[in-house]
Design a protein around this motif. Structure first.
Motif, PDB file in Angstrom:
ATOM      1  N   TYR A  99       0.842  -1.204   0.000  1.00 49.99           N
ATOM      2  CA  TYR A  99       0.000   0.000   0.000  1.00 49.99           C
ATOM      3  C   TYR A  99       0.876   1.254   0.000  1.00 49.99           C
ATOM      4  O   TYR A  99       0.622   2.214  -0.720  1.00 49.99           O
ATOM      5  CB  TYR A  99      -0.933   0.034   1.217  1.00 49.99           C
ATOM      6  CG  TYR A  99      -2.167  -0.800   1.082  1.00 49.99           C
ATOM      7  CD1 TYR A  99      -3.063  -0.605   0.038  1.00 49.99           C
ATOM      8  CD2 TYR A  99      -2.468  -1.799   2.004  1.00 49.99           C
ATOM      9  CE1 TYR A  99      -4.206  -1.362  -0.086  1.00 49.99           C
ATOM     10  CE2 TYR A  99      -3.610  -2.559   1.893  1.00 49.99           C
ATOM     11  CZ  TYR A  99      -4.478  -2.342   0.845  1.00 49.99           C
ATOM     12  OH  TYR A  99      -5.608  -3.091   0.732  1.00 49.99           O
ATOM     13  N   VAL A 100       1.915   1.251   0.811  1.00 45.41           N
ATOM     14  CA  VAL A 100       2.832   2.392   0.874  1.00 45.41           C
ATOM     15  C   VAL A 100       3.545   2.572  -0.465  1.00 45.41           C
ATOM     16  O   VAL A 100       3.686   3.693  -0.970  1.00 45.41           O
ATOM     17  CB  VAL A 100       3.844   2.210   2.026  1.00 45.41           C
ATOM     18  CG1 VAL A 100       4.917   3.277   1.993  1.00 45.41           C
ATOM     19  CG2 VAL A 100       3.129   2.221   3.363  1.00 45.41           C
ATOM     20  N   ILE A 101       3.982   1.469  -1.063  1.00 42.98           N
ATOM     21  CA  ILE A 101       4.671   1.538  -2.354  1.00 42.98           C
ATOM     22  C   ILE A 101       3.754   2.121  -3.421  1.00 42.98           C
ATOM     23  O   ILE A 101       4.156   2.992  -4.198  1.00 42.98           O
ATOM     24  CB  ILE A 101       5.184   0.143  -2.762  1.00 42.98           C
ATOM     25  CG1 ILE A 101       6.352  -0.256  -1.863  1.00 42.98           C
ATOM     26  CG2 ILE A 101       5.594   0.106  -4.228  1.00 42.98           C
ATOM     27  CD1 ILE A 101       6.742  -1.714  -1.963  1.00 42.98           C
ATOM     28  N   THR A 102       2.506   1.665  -3.465  1.00 43.35           N
ATOM     29  CA  THR A 102       1.558   2.177  -4.456  1.00 43.35           C
ATOM     30  C   THR A 102       1.307   3.668  -4.282  1.00 43.35           C
ATOM     31  O   THR A 102       1.198   4.405  -5.260  1.00 43.35           O
ATOM     32  CB  THR A 102       0.222   1.412  -4.356  1.00 43.35           C
ATOM     33  OG1 THR A 102       0.481   0.035  -4.625  1.00 43.35           O
ATOM     34  CG2 THR A 102      -0.793   1.937  -5.353  1.00 43.35           C
ATOM     35  N   ASP A 103       1.253   4.131  -3.044  1.00 41.33           N
ATOM     36  CA  ASP A 103       0.944   5.536  -2.787  1.00 41.33           C
ATOM     37  C   ASP A 103       2.126   6.469  -3.010  1.00 41.33           C
ATOM     38  O   ASP A 103       1.949   7.571  -3.518  1.00 41.33           O
ATOM     39  CB  ASP A 103       0.434   5.716  -1.351  1.00 41.33           C
ATOM     40  CG  ASP A 103      -0.969   5.160  -1.165  1.00 41.33           C
ATOM     41  OD1 ASP A 103      -1.655   4.930  -2.180  1.00 41.33           O
ATOM     42  OD2 ASP A 103      -1.364   4.953  -0.008  1.00 41.33           O
ATOM     43  N   TYR A 104       3.326   6.049  -2.642  1.00 38.61           N
ATOM     44  CA  TYR A 104       4.426   7.002  -2.588  1.00 38.61           C
ATOM     45  C   TYR A 104       5.554   6.783  -3.588  1.00 38.61           C
ATOM     46  O   TYR A 104       6.184   7.746  -3.995  1.00 38.61           O
ATOM     47  CB  TYR A 104       5.003   7.037  -1.161  1.00 38.61           C
ATOM     48  CG  TYR A 104       3.997   7.527  -0.171  1.00 38.61           C
ATOM     49  CD1 TYR A 104       3.601   8.861  -0.161  1.00 38.61           C
ATOM     50  CD2 TYR A 104       3.399   6.658   0.726  1.00 38.61           C
ATOM     51  CE1 TYR A 104       2.660   9.309   0.742  1.00 38.61           C
ATOM     52  CE2 TYR A 104       2.444   7.098   1.631  1.00 38.61           C
ATOM     53  CZ  TYR A 104       2.084   8.431   1.628  1.00 38.61           C
ATOM     54  OH  TYR A 104       1.148   8.873   2.508  1.00 38.61           O
TER      55      TYR A 104
END
Length: 160
Positions: A99-104
């Motif tokens: 989720y963090v990778i997709t967002d940032y």
């Protein structure tokens, strides 16, 4: 209203067409970001990302206190519970990191999304291996490791 009526109709049509084209360009660029994000290693997409992550949250909320207080870590049941907890912690962290990778990560570089997911998978695999080893081979299993975080040094350890 007067300003719009005073413009020639061709200019109004061109302006509307330019707005429509700008909107399509923005939509195409956002679709390209979505299409690059969707791959087999994308753990935060669709059923796997949503349902499994929520399931892992629920199971961890129930199993962690049982593992910590309600079982003897030196029995095979306690060790198995420790390995199951290790697996759920690893799955939960893998999906959360995705989720963090997709967002940032796309904000920095779209080319780094794939390698970031590979690093996330490696971190989760090492987490599972380390926690499972602690659950199976350390004295007191995972509860002993967790309790050891809050226990101070004994008098013998302080002398050394």
């Amino acid at each position: 209203m007067l300003r719009l009526a005073s413009r020639p109709p061709i200019t109004t049509i061109r302006t509307a067409a330019q707005r429509l084209t700008a909107t399509n360009v923005r939509n195409k660029s956002s679709k390209s970001i979505e299409s690059t994000a969707k791959s087999k290693s994308n753990a935060d997409d669709g059923f796997f990302g949503t349902q499994i992550h929520h399931h892992a949250n629920t199971v961890l909320a129930l199993i962690f206190p049982i593992m910590l207080v309600g079982s003897d870590p030196d029995t095979s049941f306690g060790q198995g519970l420790g390995v199951i907890t290790s697996a759920y912690i690893s799955v939960h962290s893998y999906i959360g990191l995705n989720y963090v990778i997709t967002d940032y990560v796309p904000k920095v570089s779209k080319k780094m999304v794939g390698p970031s997911r590979a690093v996330s998978l490696a971190i989760s695999a090492l987490t599972f291996a380390g926690l499972s080893k602690a659950a199976l081979y350390s004295q007191g299993g995972l509860p002993g490791v967790v309790k050891g975080l809050w226990n101070g040094k004994t008098a013998e350890e302080k002398k050394e």
